[in-house]
Design an enzyme around this catalytic site. Sequence first.
Site, mmCIF file in Angstrom:
data_model
loop_
_atom_site.group_PDB
_atom_site.id
_atom_site.type_symbol
_atom_site.label_atom_id
_atom_site.label_comp_id
_atom_site.label_asym_id
_atom_site.label_seq_id
_atom_site.Cartn_x
_atom_site.Cartn_y
_atom_site.Cartn_z
ATOM 1 N N CYS A 63 -2.500 9.429 2.585
ATOM 2 C CA CYS A 63 -2.136 8.772 1.320
ATOM 3 C C CYS A 63 -3.213 8.993 0.275
ATOM 4 O O CYS A 63 -2.931 9.174 -0.897
ATOM 5 C CB CYS A 63 -1.899 7.285 1.549
ATOM 6 S SG CYS A 63 -3.266 6.441 2.343
ATOM 7 N N GLU A 92 0.885 -1.171 0.000
ATOM 8 C CA GLU A 92 0.000 0.000 0.000
ATOM 9 C C GLU A 92 0.914 1.210 0.000
ATOM 10 O O GLU A 92 1.497 1.553 1.025
ATOM 11 C CB GLU A 92 -0.881 0.002 1.257
ATOM 12 C CG GLU A 92 -1.833 -1.166 1.385
ATOM 13 C CD GLU A 92 -2.973 -1.108 0.389
ATOM 14 O OE1 GLU A 92 -3.135 -0.074 -0.296
ATOM 15 O OE2 GLU A 92 -3.708 -2.103 0.296
HETATM 16 P P1 NDP Z 1 8.082 5.231 4.608
HETATM 17 O O1 NDP Z 1 8.097 4.472 3.338
HETATM 18 O O2 NDP Z 1 9.229 6.155 4.868
HETATM 19 O O3 NDP Z 1 8.038 4.220 5.852
HETATM 20 C C1 NDP Z 1 7.022 3.247 5.988
HETATM 21 C C2 NDP Z 1 7.510 2.165 6.929
HETATM 22 O O4 NDP Z 1 8.566 1.429 6.304
HETATM 23 C C3 NDP Z 1 8.088 2.696 8.235
HETATM 24 O O5 NDP Z 1 7.752 1.850 9.290
HETATM 25 C C4 NDP Z 1 9.565 2.663 7.968
HETATM 26 O O6 NDP Z 1 10.327 2.594 9.117
HETATM 27 C C5 NDP Z 1 9.676 1.370 7.183
HETATM 28 N N1 NDP Z 1 10.910 1.251 6.410
HETATM 29 C C6 NDP Z 1 11.796 2.215 6.052
HETATM 30 N N2 NDP Z 1 12.800 1.689 5.308
HETATM 31 C C7 NDP Z 1 12.556 0.365 5.200
HETATM 32 C C8 NDP Z 1 13.210 -0.718 4.535
HETATM 33 N N3 NDP Z 1 14.333 -0.533 3.838
HETATM 34 N N4 NDP Z 1 12.672 -1.952 4.621
HETATM 35 C C9 NDP Z 1 11.524 -2.144 5.306
HETATM 36 N N5 NDP Z 1 10.842 -1.165 5.950
HETATM 37 C C10 NDP Z 1 11.353 0.077 5.898
HETATM 38 O O7 NDP Z 1 6.682 5.979 4.655
HETATM 39 P P2 NDP Z 1 6.174 7.000 5.741
HETATM 40 O O8 NDP Z 1 6.224 6.373 7.093
HETATM 41 O O9 NDP Z 1 6.871 8.299 5.533
HETATM 42 O O10 NDP Z 1 4.623 7.147 5.348
HETATM 43 C C11 NDP Z 1 4.173 8.039 4.381
HETATM 44 C C12 NDP Z 1 3.940 7.339 3.063
HETATM 45 O O11 NDP Z 1 3.017 6.266 3.263
HETATM 46 C C13 NDP Z 1 3.297 8.223 2.024
HETATM 47 O O12 NDP Z 1 3.908 8.011 0.780
HETATM 48 C C14 NDP Z 1 1.847 7.752 2.005
HETATM 49 O O13 NDP Z 1 1.184 7.990 0.790
HETATM 50 C C15 NDP Z 1 2.015 6.305 2.271
HETATM 51 N N6 NDP Z 1 0.783 5.745 2.790
HETATM 52 C C16 NDP Z 1 0.077 4.867 2.013
HETATM 53 C C17 NDP Z 1 -1.128 4.374 2.457
HETATM 54 C C18 NDP Z 1 -1.906 3.397 1.628
HETATM 55 O O14 NDP Z 1 -2.779 2.750 2.197
HETATM 56 N N7 NDP Z 1 -1.645 3.230 0.358
HETATM 57 C C19 NDP Z 1 -1.703 4.778 3.748
HETATM 58 C C20 NDP Z 1 -0.875 5.668 4.489
HETATM 59 C C21 NDP Z 1 0.330 6.121 4.007
HETATM 60 P P3 NDP Z 1 10.931 3.966 9.715
HETATM 61 O O15 NDP Z 1 9.790 4.884 9.950
HETATM 62 O O16 NDP Z 1 11.553 3.498 10.945
HETATM 63 O O17 NDP Z 1 11.886 4.484 8.658
#
Ligand code: NDP
Length: 500
Positions: free
Chosen positions: A279, A245
């Site tokens: 999102c 997602e």
């Molecule tokens: P990120 O992609 O930065 O992070 C998402 C999660 O992935 C966090 O828990 C993060 O950990 C983790 N993560 C980071 N690097 C890695 C890796 N290499 N491998 C595995 N996991 C990793 O997104 P955001 O938290 O900034 O959220 C915002 C984004 O999410 C926006 O683009 C938004 O559109 C999207 N979103 C999509 C939704 C949907 O349903 N389609 C709903 C809500 C949001 P850490 O925070 O510790 O870096």
Amino acid sequence: MTAVHVPGTPTISAGHLISTSPATGAEAGRFPVATEADVRAVVDRGRAAGEWWAGLGFAGRQDRLQRWRGVLARRIEELAELVHVEGGKPVGDAVVEILTALEHVDWAARNARRVLGPRRVRSRLILAEFTGHLEYQPYGVVGVIGPWNYPVFTPIGSTAYALAAGNAVVFKPSEYTPAVGQWLVDRFAEVVPEHPVLQAVHGLGDVGAALCRSGVGKLAFTGSTATARKVMAACAETLTPVLLEAGGKDAMIVDADADLDAAAEACVWGAMTNAGQTCIGIERVYAVDQVFDAFVEKVTAKASRLTVGPEGADLGPITMPSQLDIIRRHISDGVARGGRAVLGGPDAVQPPYVHPTVLVDVPEDSAAVREETFGPTLTVNRVRDVDEAVQRANALSYGLGGSVFGRKRAVAVARRLRSGMASVNSTLTFAGMSTLPFGGVGESGFGRIHGEDGLREFGRAKSITKRRARSLLPAMTFERTPADVARLVKVAKLMYGRGR
Ligand code: NDP
């Protein structure tokens, strides 16, 4: 010289992840950072717990999930306050988020048996001597990686459905919202104290990466498109299936026969709730020429009334301090390339806040139109007709949600949007309808949470055939004779050979 700590930026100190309020810098929680070995150990414990959980059956799990839902509902004010402190979201928005999540827990718990449970499926004339049986069996342990912007709704969208399907879950909350994630896990442990069926692991992105490689049966990721690519690459190493997602740049289309007051109200909500950090937030509007000016006027009037601040305001701070530069760049780029700020503008970015900004006539190739901004900003562009609106809305590689305002053609236009979801005469509503699947196309990801598809996402289809009679025409056996094969040829022609 000591580094200046920017409020809201998580830090790691003495092996602990410390999250802070983006508004005040106050500490929201601290949690031990998991090593790769810790993550594996947690997943192993989850695997054993998952067997016990699966053994409870649908009714047993429904009972526990409903109890969890009850605890969350009864403590909604406490959870909303935590969401507010840790992420900066206004309490009212947090309440709406939690309410939506509660509905999903309830629906997943009630419907898992109907959707996933064992059932007979019809056999056809061919193989009529066999009965067919189908059921969806759990993966064992599902890894859930969540973002910070909806720290209750997004993980629950995967977690509740995965649990209802009979899986244990290991959840890695965003480093910006670990306290909310741990709170949800702790409340679950109160109603399921026997085994660690739902566990959290904390840390930065590398902990998420470790979860991808930990041997989970499936990985459900919600976050940015850039990270989704990394998650898929990591999971590819072990052929771990993924549900992604990812981000979006959702468009709203306003047709000539739209109720403009309702459209403006929904637009401002869809674009600016949670300070635009959604999102499925509306980031672009295409309004047809006849109503463009009136619509812009109404949107601007409504958006200009929104208040911004730490407490009691419509818009809270930007949760992730690094996002402020992106928002500023998008606004500046849109204006520099000929767009007009009818509200706000580059100066609207006043860390940690961004004031509502409405840009009109923004070039379609500018960052403000093409990239996810994640702030309380909006571009509104004029189009000739809905055909041009659809063409522009569909021009990006993202395809998450969308909205259409109008009467006669609105549903037909919604169907033409290249997106996983759309709301007609409202914005964002599909997220709260538990009976509807939620997910995107293209760079917004694939797979579905919510609804029947969301339950099936967390179960492996298991197909069984059972003989109920002797085969009159032996086919799948070395015992068949040349005469049997000749009869099979006749059957093939008779049953499938007619027509073109
Ligand atoms: P990120 O992609 O930065 O992070 C998402 C999660 O992935 C966090 O828990 C993060 O950990 C983790 N993560 C980071 N690097 C890695 C890796 N290499 N491998 C595995 N996991 C990793 O997104 P955001 O938290 O900034 O959220 C915002 C984004 O999410 C926006 O683009 C938004 O559109 C999207 N979103 C999509 C939704 C949907 O349903 N389609 C709903 C809500 C949001 P850490 O925070 O510790 O870096």
